[in-house]
Design an enzyme around this catalytic site. Structure first.
Site, PDB file in Angstrom:
ATOM      1  CB  CYS A   1      -4.933  -2.144   3.672  1.00 45.54           C
ATOM      2  SG  CYS A   1      -4.060  -2.258   5.382  1.00 45.54           S
TER       3      CYS A   1
ATOM      4  CD  GLU B   1      -2.616   0.805   2.575  1.00 39.43           C
ATOM      5  OE1 GLU B   1      -3.670   1.476   2.840  1.00 39.43           O
ATOM      6  OE2 GLU B   1      -2.217   0.070   3.448  1.00 39.43           O
TER       7      GLU B   1
ATOM      8  CE  LYS C   1      -7.297   1.250   3.437  1.00 39.50           C
ATOM      9  NZ  LYS C   1      -6.148   1.388   4.342  1.00 39.50           N
TER      10      LYS C   1
END
Length: 276
Positions: free
Chosen positions: A149, A43, A115
């Site tokens: 994540c 990430e 995200k």
């Protein structure tokens, strides 16, 4: 036919864009040299993670057409790999995003994912995404899904990617090191294994290594098979590492559990309510 999947766990530095890019390119070359056809980077691999301010995050964010993704595309094309990598993105509307790109072996950016579930202080730096995880059919490889994540912590979100046909879910991650009982695997890695098992698909989560501005990273990269077992990443490592696993992605198309059960066929969404 098996596909070798690599997680390139890197030690990166916030703001050290040139060194971060050099580390990524070296890892891509090493992974390809070891036979990998899919490579996952951590990430925010362009910028680092532990920002001092929103202004610093914005200063380090790049458009997808910027120098980092351009270099990653060239590396993917040069080595003939599919690359999934996280970046601090400045989008077309001048918003800062925690994103991931999927680049195919021709060097084409096939997907940009923002995200959706922001963790901790990320809400101070990024605007969350609002689109479902992309699933890309890469010729000669299979159907690859992308998320980032903390997204992995939401079973509903992972199930959406699975129902869309994902065979290999690739997730750039940065897992801060949290206390855990002696001998236990990181809880984040266990949840990745659960994601893989309950959806009968492969999951590759690529973590960070080392320390950044006082934050230590778990080094818990893992590649899990459709039974939920780790093919690579059986234990965390403190430093950079290249994890490799041979994945038969066709297995992820079979959702049966033996003779009597099917993890998708046995679902009863009519009972699950509006969130199903």
């Amino acid at each position: 036919m098996t596909t070798t999947v690599a997680c390139a766990q890197l030690a990166l530095g916030v703001g050290d864009v040139a060194a971060n890019l050099a580390a990524a390119e070296e890892a891509i070359e090493a992974a390809a040299g070891a036979g990998a056809r899919v490579v996952v980077l951590p990430e925010l691999a362009n910028s680092g993670y532990v920002f001092a301010s929103a202004a610093e995050a914005r200063a380090l964010a790049e458009p997808v057409e910027g120098p980092t993704v351009t270099a990653w595309s060239a590396a993917a094309r040069r080595h003939g790999v599919t690359l999934v990598a996280g970046l601090a993105e400045l989008d077309a509307d001048d918003r800062v995003r925690n994103s991931a790109v999927l680049i195919d072996p021709t060097g084409t950016v096939r997907a940009v994912y923002r995200k959706t579930h922001l963790f901790g202080t990320e809400k101070d730096f990024f605007v969350p995404g609002d689109e479902r995880p992309p699933v890309v059919d890469v010729e000669g490889v299979g159907r690859i899904g992308v998320m980032v994540c903390y997204d992995l912590e939401f079973p509903e979100w992972v199930r959406l990617a699975a129902l869309a046909g994902t065979e290999l879910l690739c997730a750039p991650v940065n897992w801060p090191l949290f206390p855990r009982p002696e001998g236990e695997r990181p809880a984040e890695a266990v949840r990745v294994q659960a994601d893989a098992a309950v959806n009968r698909m492969y999951v590759a989560a690529c973590d960070r290594a080392g320390e950044e501005r006082g934050v230590r990273w778990t080094g818990g990269s893992v590649i899990a098979d459709p039974d939920g077992f780790p093919l690579a990443g059986h234990a965390p490592t403190e430093g950079p590492a290249l994890l490799l696993a041979a994945c038969d992605l066709e297995q992820a198309r079979d959702k049966r559990l033996g003779e009597h059960n099917d993890v998708f066929g046995d679902r009863r969404p009519e009972l699950y309510g509006p969130n199903a």
